[in-house]
Scaffold this active site. Structure first.
Site, PDB file in Angstrom:
ATOM      1  N   GLY A 137       1.622  14.248 -12.302  1.00  0.00           N
ATOM      2  CA  GLY A 137       0.307  13.794 -11.870  1.00  0.00           C
ATOM      3  C   GLY A 137      -0.502  15.018 -11.481  1.00  0.00           C
ATOM      4  O   GLY A 137      -1.413  15.459 -12.179  1.00  0.00           O
ATOM      5  N   ARG A 178      -6.178  14.586   1.781  1.00  0.00           N
ATOM      6  CA  ARG A 178      -4.982  15.431   1.773  1.00  0.00           C
ATOM      7  C   ARG A 178      -4.873  16.333   3.012  1.00  0.00           C
ATOM      8  O   ARG A 178      -3.784  16.464   3.578  1.00  0.00           O
ATOM      9  CB  ARG A 178      -4.899  16.262   0.480  1.00  0.00           C
ATOM     10  CG  ARG A 178      -4.862  15.385  -0.796  1.00  0.00           C
ATOM     11  CD  ARG A 178      -4.464  16.154  -2.041  1.00  0.00           C
ATOM     12  NE  ARG A 178      -3.080  16.529  -1.980  1.00  0.00           N
ATOM     13  CZ  ARG A 178      -2.633  17.747  -1.765  1.00  0.00           C
ATOM     14  NH1 ARG A 178      -3.484  18.749  -1.601  1.00  0.00           N
ATOM     15  NH2 ARG A 178      -1.344  17.989  -1.705  1.00  0.00           N
ATOM     16  N   TYR A 194      -1.591  15.572   5.217  1.00  0.00           N
ATOM     17  CA  TYR A 194      -0.462  16.506   5.041  1.00  0.00           C
ATOM     18  C   TYR A 194      -0.756  17.904   5.564  1.00  0.00           C
ATOM     19  O   TYR A 194       0.075  18.807   5.386  1.00  0.00           O
ATOM     20  CB  TYR A 194      -0.112  16.667   3.549  1.00  0.00           C
ATOM     21  CG  TYR A 194      -0.164  15.408   2.740  1.00  0.00           C
ATOM     22  CD1 TYR A 194       0.731  14.371   2.979  1.00  0.00           C
ATOM     23  CD2 TYR A 194      -1.105  15.243   1.722  1.00  0.00           C
ATOM     24  CE1 TYR A 194       0.683  13.204   2.231  1.00  0.00           C
ATOM     25  CE2 TYR A 194      -1.160  14.080   0.968  1.00  0.00           C
ATOM     26  CZ  TYR A 194      -0.264  13.074   1.231  1.00  0.00           C
ATOM     27  OH  TYR A 194      -0.314  11.925   0.490  1.00  0.00           O
ATOM     28  N   CYS A 243     -16.409   9.681  12.349  1.00  0.00           N
ATOM     29  CA  CYS A 243     -16.282   9.624  13.799  1.00  0.00           C
ATOM     30  C   CYS A 243     -14.800   9.649  14.152  1.00  0.00           C
ATOM     31  O   CYS A 243     -14.222   8.658  14.569  1.00  0.00           O
ATOM     32  CB  CYS A 243     -16.959   8.363  14.309  1.00  0.00           C
ATOM     33  SG  CYS A 243     -17.091   8.372  16.089  1.00  0.00           S
ATOM     34  N   TYR A 280      -4.992  13.320  -6.393  1.00  0.00           N
ATOM     35  CA  TYR A 280      -4.896  12.665  -5.082  1.00  0.00           C
ATOM     36  C   TYR A 280      -6.133  12.962  -4.231  1.00  0.00           C
ATOM     37  O   TYR A 280      -6.045  13.133  -3.019  1.00  0.00           O
ATOM     38  CB  TYR A 280      -3.598  13.080  -4.361  1.00  0.00           C
ATOM     39  CG  TYR A 280      -2.376  12.877  -5.233  1.00  0.00           C
ATOM     40  CD1 TYR A 280      -1.954  11.593  -5.557  1.00  0.00           C
ATOM     41  CD2 TYR A 280      -1.674  13.956  -5.783  1.00  0.00           C
ATOM     42  CE1 TYR A 280      -0.855  11.394  -6.393  1.00  0.00           C
ATOM     43  CE2 TYR A 280      -0.587  13.768  -6.610  1.00  0.00           C
ATOM     44  CZ  TYR A 280      -0.188  12.482  -6.914  1.00  0.00           C
ATOM     45  OH  TYR A 280       0.899  12.279  -7.746  1.00  0.00           O
TER      46      TYR A 280
HETATM   47  N1  LLP Z   1       6.317   9.735 -10.772  1.00  0.00           N
HETATM   48  C1  LLP Z   1       6.490   8.966  -9.675  1.00  0.00           C
HETATM   49  C2  LLP Z   1       7.415   7.842  -9.725  1.00  0.00           C
HETATM   50  C3  LLP Z   1       5.761   9.244  -8.505  1.00  0.00           C
HETATM   51  O1  LLP Z   1       5.935   8.506  -7.424  1.00  0.00           O
HETATM   52  C4  LLP Z   1       4.841  10.320  -8.508  1.00  0.00           C
HETATM   53  C5  LLP Z   1       4.038  10.637  -7.316  1.00  0.00           C
HETATM   54  C6  LLP Z   1       4.692  11.078  -9.692  1.00  0.00           C
HETATM   55  C7  LLP Z   1       5.453  10.767 -10.788  1.00  0.00           C
HETATM   56  C8  LLP Z   1       3.748  12.236  -9.796  1.00  0.00           C
HETATM   57  O2  LLP Z   1       4.036  13.236  -8.903  1.00  0.00           O
HETATM   58  P1  LLP Z   1       3.282  14.650  -9.019  1.00  0.00           P
HETATM   59  O3  LLP Z   1       3.596  15.224 -10.383  1.00  0.00           O
HETATM   60  O4  LLP Z   1       1.848  14.381  -8.860  1.00  0.00           O
HETATM   61  O5  LLP Z   1       3.846  15.455  -7.921  1.00  0.00           O
HETATM   62  N2  LLP Z   1      -0.631  11.957  -2.239  1.00  0.00           N
HETATM   63  C9  LLP Z   1       0.319  13.054  -2.300  1.00  0.00           C
HETATM   64  C10 LLP Z   1       1.228  12.951  -3.501  1.00  0.00           C
HETATM   65  C11 LLP Z   1       1.944  11.604  -3.612  1.00  0.00           C
HETATM   66  C12 LLP Z   1       2.762  11.502  -4.854  1.00  0.00           C
HETATM   67  C13 LLP Z   1       3.221  10.099  -5.100  1.00  0.00           C
HETATM   68  N3  LLP Z   1       4.049   9.942  -6.249  1.00  0.00           N
HETATM   69  C14 LLP Z   1      -0.466  14.380  -2.275  1.00  0.00           C
HETATM   70  O6  LLP Z   1      -1.685  14.348  -2.224  1.00  0.00           O
HETATM   71  O7  LLP Z   1       0.145  15.436  -2.280  1.00  0.00           O
END
Ligand code: LLP
Length: 445
Positions: free
Chosen positions: A292, A329, A333, A363, A399
């Protein structure tokens, strides 16, 4: 020295000057353009807060992963229909975690069935809508709990499914993005594999593949351990396996000192496992990756206007018209995003640096972009700026918009996608009418 830098991959602008990733000044800058387009023009045409995505960057990131047999985009990172459609056109498959994400995929032309399945539903549960949809449209399911096997099996027989396994360990850029180990709710616990094989058999479902995703923003050391865990799980299931998914998790450099992932080294590890199992079992094994962040993060920019420059004791605050309702974000985090200042006059780039705190309009004290995990406010060295000038929050494509909210009754931002140097509005800014749609005032005393 302040760099005037347009980081877009497609950029051929006169001010294009991309320092190497190790250059310590890279992340402190004045920016006048995004992908060759004047930020001032984007702002006057579309307003702020504004998300801008560069298609060329997304496509370049896709190309970097082509060694894997299939790339499956985790659309939760950015699910705007136009973005999804551009990605689909490049032969990238898609992951969905909800009925809404399945519908988005169908909307842009992904077909429900195929080999490999164009859309995979990966989750830890079905709500009623998602279960109905995967049954009716024959969407492939990657089960993250034993209950999903039972619930699907009670509705359909004879289907292939895959299992998302929690290998007992995980890692993420934050504990909140660690999706493995006993503290995580994600996936089927590795010791329950035999039970899940039995459940599937009893329902007439065939397990054709395994998937592991141990966290987001993971380092290569941890990701590499997954290959070993996958090997033992795959052997436990045996030759009926025809696909393996390495999940997502690949990071991108958000700040100075962070390096790029060695994709070829990572691929070699997975390819080695895939080859040895394929040889042993006498049939090919498909290898997927499910990114992602890696595809979207660097393509995205959040442009906001500075509405106040406030002194509070020893701190100076730049207060923007974007807050954690637009980019959550940092508050969630303590995530670091590079930022740059856009001078009101494009030529006026010689600005001294000053240490500032950057916050938003909400706010809530936590509405600060320059904070560390735990809510500790930090200063950032940014070019001197005035009210009415703009800040670009960089690496915001993944995100970012998707985790936005209507907190404080703020409308969701507009989104623009740059294709071939031309900006296209791909989501208009929410209106007040959008905001209150569905609400009603009771006509009773
Ligand atoms: N596959 C599954 C089953 C997942 O749950 C996720 C992410 C991905 C792939 C993709 O992961 P990536 O390649 O993006 O690391 N909101 C957080 C990240 C949450 C990720 C949730 N699942 C942030 O802003 O860092």
């Amino acid at each position: 020295m302040i760099y005037v830098w347009d980081s877009c991959r497609s950029s051929q602008t006169p001010n294009f000057q991309k320092p190497s990733m190790n250059d310590e000044q890279q992340f402190s800058m004045v920016r006048t353009h995004i992908c060759g387009l004047r930020v001032a023009d984007l702002v006057s045409k579309y307003g702020t807060p504004l998300y801008v995505y560069d298609e060329a960057t997304i496509l370049e990131q896709i190309e970097a992963l082509r060694s894997f047999d299939w790339i499956r985009y985790a659309q939760k990172a950015c699910s705007n229909l136009a973005v999804l459609d551009r990605i689909r056109r490049r032969g990238v498959l898609v992951d969905a975690v909800s009925a809404g994400e399945i519908r988005r995929a169908l909307e842009v032309g992904y077909v429900p069935e195929g080999d490999p399945p164009p859309i995979v539903y990966t989750a830890d549960l079905f709500d009623q809508e998602a279960l109905d949809l995967v049954v009716e449209r024959n969407i492939h399911v990657n089960c993250g709990s034993p209950e999903m096997i039972d619930q699907l099996g009670s509705r359909v027989q004879g289907r292939e499914i895959t299992l998302r396994i929690n290998p007992g360990f995980g890692h993420g850029h934050s504990q909140k993005t660690n999706t493995g180990g006993p503290q995580s709710k994600h996936g089927i616990w590795h010791e329950d594999l035999a039970d899940c094989l039995e459940r599937s058999r009893s329902h007439g479902l065939k397990i054709s593949g395994l998937h592991m995703h141990i966290g987001s923003g993971t380092d290569l050391g941890h990701l590499s351990q997954v290959v070993g865990a996958m090997e033992s799980m795959a052997r436990e299931v045996g030759p009926q396996i025809t696909s393996l998914s390495a999940g997502g998790g690949l990071s991108i450099p958000y700040q100075e000192g962070e390096s790029r992932v060695d994709i070829s080294g990572y691929f070699e590890l997975w390819d080695g496992l895939r080859r040895s199992l394929a040889k042993e079992w006498g049939h090919p094994i498909r290898l997927e990756i499910e990114p992602g962040r890696y595809l979207l993060a660097e393509s995205g920019f959040l442009i906001a206007e500075i509405r106040a420059v406030k002194r509070m004791g020893e701190n100076t605050f730049y207060l923007l018209d974007a807050g954690f309702n637009n980019l959550a974000r940092p508050i969630l985090y303590g995530a670091y995003h590079p930022m740059s200042v856009v001078p009101a006059s494009g030529e006026d780039t010689a600005r001294p640096l000053r240490d500032v705190v950057v916050g938003g309009p909400l706010c809530e004290s936590g509405d600060i972009f320059t904070q560390e995990e735990g809510g500790f406010v930090r200063t950032r060295s940014l070019p001197d700026a005035r009210v009415g000038e703009h800040v670009v929050i960089e690496c915001a494509g993944a995100y970012g918009f998707v985790m936005g909210s209507n907190y404080n009754s703020k409308p969701m931002a507009a989104e623009v996608l740059i294709v071939g140097g031309t900006p296209h509005l791909v989501r208009s800014r929410q209106t007040f009418e959008d905001l209150i749609r569905g609400e009603s005032i009771l006509d009773i005393d």
